[in-house]
Structures are given as structure tokens and as C-alpha cells.
Design a protein around this motif. Sequence first.
Motif, PDB file in Angstrom:
ATOM      1  N   ILE A 542       0.857  -1.182   0.000  1.00  0.00           N
ATOM      2  CA  ILE A 542       0.000   0.000   0.000  1.00  0.00           C
ATOM      3  C   ILE A 542       0.895   1.234   0.000  1.00  0.00           C
ATOM      4  O   ILE A 542       1.992   1.224   0.552  1.00  0.00           O
ATOM      5  CB  ILE A 542      -0.968   0.014   1.198  1.00  0.00           C
ATOM      6  CG1 ILE A 542      -0.202  -0.041   2.532  1.00  0.00           C
ATOM      7  CG2 ILE A 542      -1.944  -1.155   1.093  1.00  0.00           C
ATOM      8  CD1 ILE A 542      -1.090   0.081   3.754  1.00  0.00           C
ATOM      9  N   HIS A 543       0.426   2.302  -0.619  1.00  0.00           N
ATOM     10  CA  HIS A 543       1.229   3.502  -0.815  1.00  0.00           C
ATOM     11  C   HIS A 543       0.435   4.735  -0.418  1.00  0.00           C
ATOM     12  O   HIS A 543      -0.806   4.735  -0.467  1.00  0.00           O
ATOM     13  CB  HIS A 543       1.642   3.653  -2.281  1.00  0.00           C
ATOM     14  CG  HIS A 543       2.191   2.402  -2.906  1.00  0.00           C
ATOM     15  ND1 HIS A 543       1.378   1.351  -3.302  1.00  0.00           N
ATOM     16  CD2 HIS A 543       3.460   2.041  -3.205  1.00  0.00           C
ATOM     17  CE1 HIS A 543       2.137   0.396  -3.818  1.00  0.00           C
ATOM     18  NE2 HIS A 543       3.401   0.785  -3.775  1.00  0.00           N
ATOM     19  N   HIS A 544       1.160   5.789  -0.058  1.00  0.00           N
ATOM     20  CA  HIS A 544       0.533   7.069   0.247  1.00  0.00           C
ATOM     21  C   HIS A 544       1.449   8.180  -0.242  1.00  0.00           C
ATOM     22  O   HIS A 544       2.679   8.084  -0.121  1.00  0.00           O
ATOM     23  CB  HIS A 544       0.302   7.196   1.756  1.00  0.00           C
ATOM     24  CG  HIS A 544      -0.780   8.167   2.131  1.00  0.00           C
ATOM     25  ND1 HIS A 544      -1.621   8.753   1.204  1.00  0.00           N
ATOM     26  CD2 HIS A 544      -1.158   8.684   3.340  1.00  0.00           C
ATOM     27  CE1 HIS A 544      -2.479   9.557   1.836  1.00  0.00           C
ATOM     28  NE2 HIS A 544      -2.211   9.527   3.121  1.00  0.00           N
ATOM     29  N   ASP A 545       0.844   9.198  -0.806  1.00  0.00           N
ATOM     30  CA  ASP A 545       1.586  10.341  -1.343  1.00  0.00           C
ATOM     31  C   ASP A 545       2.567  10.869  -0.299  1.00  0.00           C
ATOM     32  O   ASP A 545       2.208  11.064   0.865  1.00  0.00           O
ATOM     33  CB  ASP A 545       0.593  11.433  -1.744  1.00  0.00           C
ATOM     34  CG  ASP A 545       1.222  12.534  -2.581  1.00  0.00           C
ATOM     35  OD1 ASP A 545       2.361  12.930  -2.277  1.00  0.00           O
ATOM     36  OD2 ASP A 545       0.566  13.012  -3.517  1.00  0.00           O
ATOM     37  N   ALA A 546       3.808  11.119  -0.724  1.00  0.00           N
ATOM     38  CA  ALA A 546       4.827  11.613   0.208  1.00  0.00           C
ATOM     39  C   ALA A 546       4.489  12.980   0.769  1.00  0.00           C
ATOM     40  O   ALA A 546       5.064  13.400   1.777  1.00  0.00           O
ATOM     41  CB  ALA A 546       6.199  11.656  -0.480  1.00  0.00           C
ATOM     42  N   ALA A 547       3.564  13.695   0.135  1.00  0.00           N
ATOM     43  CA  ALA A 547       3.149  14.998   0.655  1.00  0.00           C
ATOM     44  C   ALA A 547       2.220  14.874   1.849  1.00  0.00           C
ATOM     45  O   ALA A 547       1.945  15.871   2.522  1.00  0.00           O
ATOM     46  CB  ALA A 547       2.455  15.811  -0.450  1.00  0.00           C
TER      47      ALA A 547
END
Length: 624
Positions: A542-547
Motif C-alpha cells: 500500500i502507498h501514500h503520497d509523500a506529501a
Amino acid sequence: MLTVPSLTALLSVFCYFMFFGAVWAFLEPLGAQYGIDGRTVGLIVSASLAAQVLGAMTATVFEARIDYRLAVATIGVVALVSSLVLASGPDLTTFWVAALVMGFILLFIVPYQIRLAITADETRTAVLLVPAAQLFGLAIGPIAASLLIDGKDFRPVPEFAAASAVASVLLLGLFVLVARGRPPRAGPGSAMSNNWSNWSGFVTAEPRLIASPADAGELGDLIRTALGPVRVVGAGHSFTPLVKSEGTILSLEKLEGLVSHDAEKHQARVRAGTRLGPLMHILQGIGQGLPNMGDIDRQAIGGALGTATHGSGPKLGAYHTQLETVQIVDGLGKLRDFKRAGDQETIHAIGVALGAFGVLTEVTLNNIATYRLRRRKWVLPITEMLREFETMMAAHRSAEFYYIPFSGYAQFIASDLSDVAPTPRPPEADEAGLRTLRRLRTALAWLPSLRGRLIRSAVAKFPAEDYVQDWLNVYASDRQTKFNEMEYHLPFEVGPKALAEIIELTEKHFPEVYFPMEVRTVAPDEFWLSPFYRRPTCSIAIHHDAANDPLPFMRAAEPIFRRYGGRPHWGKMHSLKAVELKKLYPRWDDAMAVRRDIDPQNRLVSPYMAGLFGIEPGPSGSER
């Protein structure tokens, strides 16, 4: 702590939403003052809501093409003019136009305000406060405007809104002036500082020394004498603090390239700092190919081996399963060599080493003859994908799929050996797709059902792909949008159930997530600290925007992975320590015994590594 630029950016957002909140709260009595009946004003409000949706959709098209400063300033001027028009006692037609314009610009500006906040604060704290600034402005605007109303005269409301719009633009100007005066931030290893960060920017360190040894001898000297703890970095593409140290960080960037190769055995000896991208071309040039790869080629081979990085395929192992020989510099600075013939147990112990079983300098990889792949992509409902999971993943040499949150669809990717002539690889659309998903997330945050419908419609129309290329032109994609990632490796058979729970969690509680989820399979192996040790594996990432702050999402998802017996990817976000990890790895104690022999003084053990292994961190000083 918020800086002056971030405060001015947030205040600009706050003032803009005060403008809108004030006007919207008093639109009906303002219309009545100008002789417009309540039913007509209600119709105008409904039409303005449609204009808001149109504004949000328009922003998704133009957001990347217009400078955020120009957009915020222009929309502020439009807000000022619209407010003054409403204060002038307009006729019905003009009232209509002003209200529709205000509705359109309300959500059109949101992506640009997000970019303003990101630019204002490199730590991304400000961007997390943008929704609060917006809501606070919507709440305070009507309250402040109500204090100016004189009897039945509501014209001070749009006048106050005009002043708020002016304040928003002036604060933007102040931000630009303040931002110009900020000194540039020093990069990793620069002359200004020894700041280091990983690829996503989530993990940072301020070591006393960042060094790039040119050969194994220099590396050994640094391990013996540099301020500890000593940690090693390949490409910095891990998301856990494996590299972090207040002492010394050693980069392998100068230890790169081909050492030797055996054409008959399809073996290649390479230096540990060699990046996967150049390595692919090196191997192709000598008639060899990596049997499998992940979709990112920026890692150094040493880091990829040390963290059990992998591709996908039920009969294909991770990179470390290719090891034939290993050369390390141990914790005492001594050069040591191991061969599969005669040292197999040791290689199984140190093949997945996390940079703590000595520092990798050279490896011999067992490759295969260069080959071609036929790659196909198509979309199908996620319900069908989960139902046919075992059949579809086993039907191809390499198979994986992505699930796009809120879409209801999976994109399946199959790769199989081919001997036909190469055909053109279609242009990559991943980055453009991510930009669209991000804009829909941002612009339609208040309209989740519309967002879902638009995403489902777009994903269902993804064109299928079918092409043949040499292996090195198939696996990797260009990943420009930075993210943070968690990946857990589960028993193959429970993968669909775990993924279904992760999807439900995401779509119920984390609407800010837009990055696709990645699902792969990996063959079992015999390496003691491999997440694939003796079991066929389904890997879910799973991934999440680095911002954005990834921790709430990752913390909520991790218990699901753990409940299904998941082992975390060593280089991706997780919270496990030695007491939990030991239960997941049957040869844990054996691996720790080998580690003690290689690094008896714990020179390579940082506080983070000490927590992983359940041992004492190494000394902060150097050995003289």
C-alpha cells in the motif's frame, strides 16, 4: 513548527474561504434585499453547487498547466470583483452570474492552495492543515460578516467578502516575498551540511560523516575508524530507518560496475553499489538477464539484496536467491568472501542482511540467458480478480495486479516468455494517471460519490496493452511521484481475504489515499531472514503520497496484515521489533549468531537496528 511562509500560506487560504463563507451564508437575505424571491435564490444556490462541481473538474484538467501563484491571485481578483458586484445592488441576471462565478471558483482554487502549502513547508506540515484553514474560514466568515450588518441592510456582507479576498491576495504576495528570502536547503552530503534523506523524504538523518569509499580497502578503514554507529546506503529507496545514523553513513555509489562474468554459466560478478538500471544494460551487453525484477530500477543491487526486494511470479524468487558468491567487509574492517559451494549456510544467513551482517562489496549473481517477454495489461472487476486470484496468478510466468482505490477495478499485468520479434512498448501513462487521481481526490474531497463515479468510469476504459520486448525494456516503470510504502508478505492462500479487508479499510476511513495497491507473488526460499522463507507468498503493498502523513493509514492497515501472518518487507514501513520478528523467522537465533561473528562490536548497529534485532546498539565512538 510552522514557519512564516507556511503561516502566510495558511492565512491566505483562510481569508479566501472567509470570503465564500460570508457570502454563501447571507445569499438569501441579500437577494431579498434586491427584490429576488426566496425560491429563485434557492435555485441559484442549487445551480452554484453544480458550478462547484464544474470548477473542481476543470481544475483537474488545468492544475498542472497554471502556476499556483497566478491561479490563486487571479481567483482572488475574481472573488473581489464578484463580491463588489453583489454589494452594488445588481439585477437578477447579474446576481445569477456573480453567484455562479463564486460557485465555480470555490473548488477550482483548491489544488492550487494545496500546491501553495506544499511549496511553503518542506516538512509537509502546512499541507495537512489546509482543510482546517478552509473549514475555519467557512465558519468564521459568516460570524464576522454578521457583526457588520445594519438592520436589514446586508450589503456590508459582500463588502466584507471583498476585503477577505483582497487579504487573501495580499497574503499570497507576502508569501512570495518571504519565500524568495529563504536560503536554499542543503542537499545530502553537500558542503553546507551532512543532511541525508531517503528517496521519499520521510526518513532523515544528520550524521557526523557521509563518506563514499572508492574500494574495499577504504571501506574497511572507515568501518574501523569512523564515528559509529556505521550504516550503509545504496540508493536510499527504503522507507524504514535502516540507514539512519548520527555517526557515519557510508555510500556505495563508487563501488559500481561489472567485475567479471562467466558466459557459459550465465554468472556475473558486480559491485554492490551498481544501480539496477545500469545493471540491466550491463547484463544485456554480455548476453545475460536477471530472471525477474520489480518495477523500480533505481535501487543499488546491494540494497535490493539486503532488504529482500523482489518481483512477481509464483516460481520466481527475490534477488537474493540469485546469489552465488558474496564479498563483505565485516564489522572489524576485514574483507571476507563466501561461496555457495562450501558456505551455503552462511550465505543463507547473510543474503538478507539489512546492512548489519558486514557491508556488501561484491556479489556473483546466477542469471539466465537474455530473453524476451510478452507483456499484457487489462482491467477487470476486483470481485472477479479476488475470486480467480489463485488461477490467474499461477497461469503466467510473472503476474501482478494493481487495485485503484474507489474504482472497483483491478489492472492485471501478465508477462510470459516469447520468441517473436519485439513490438513497440506503449507510452507510459502511470504518472498521468496518478496526477488525475490526485486532482480528483483534492478537488472532490467534499463530493466522494462523484469522485468514485468518475474514477470507476475512467478505470473501466483503460486501454489494454499487449507487446513484446527484451526483458530490460519490460519490468521497470518511471516512478516520479514520490510516495511512502508498506508491504507485507502473507501466506499465498490468504492474500485475497487480506486485500479485501485493506480495500474496505481504505475506502471507509481514508478517502485521502489515491495511490494504487500492488499485489504480487513470490516463490519460497531458504534464506533465514527472507520474508519468503519456506512459504509461497502473496505480497500486498500500500502507498501514500509523500506529501501526506502516511502513519495513520499505515498504522490502521498493519494489524490486518499481521492477523494473516504477514512478514514485513524489511525496507518498507512497519512497526515490528525483535520480539515480534523472532516469532516469524524460524532461523532467527541462528541468523543472530552469524551476525555476532561478523560484527562482534556492533559497529553496524544503530538504535533502530538494535530494536529490530533485540541487541545493544554499537558504540558511538571509533576504534583506534
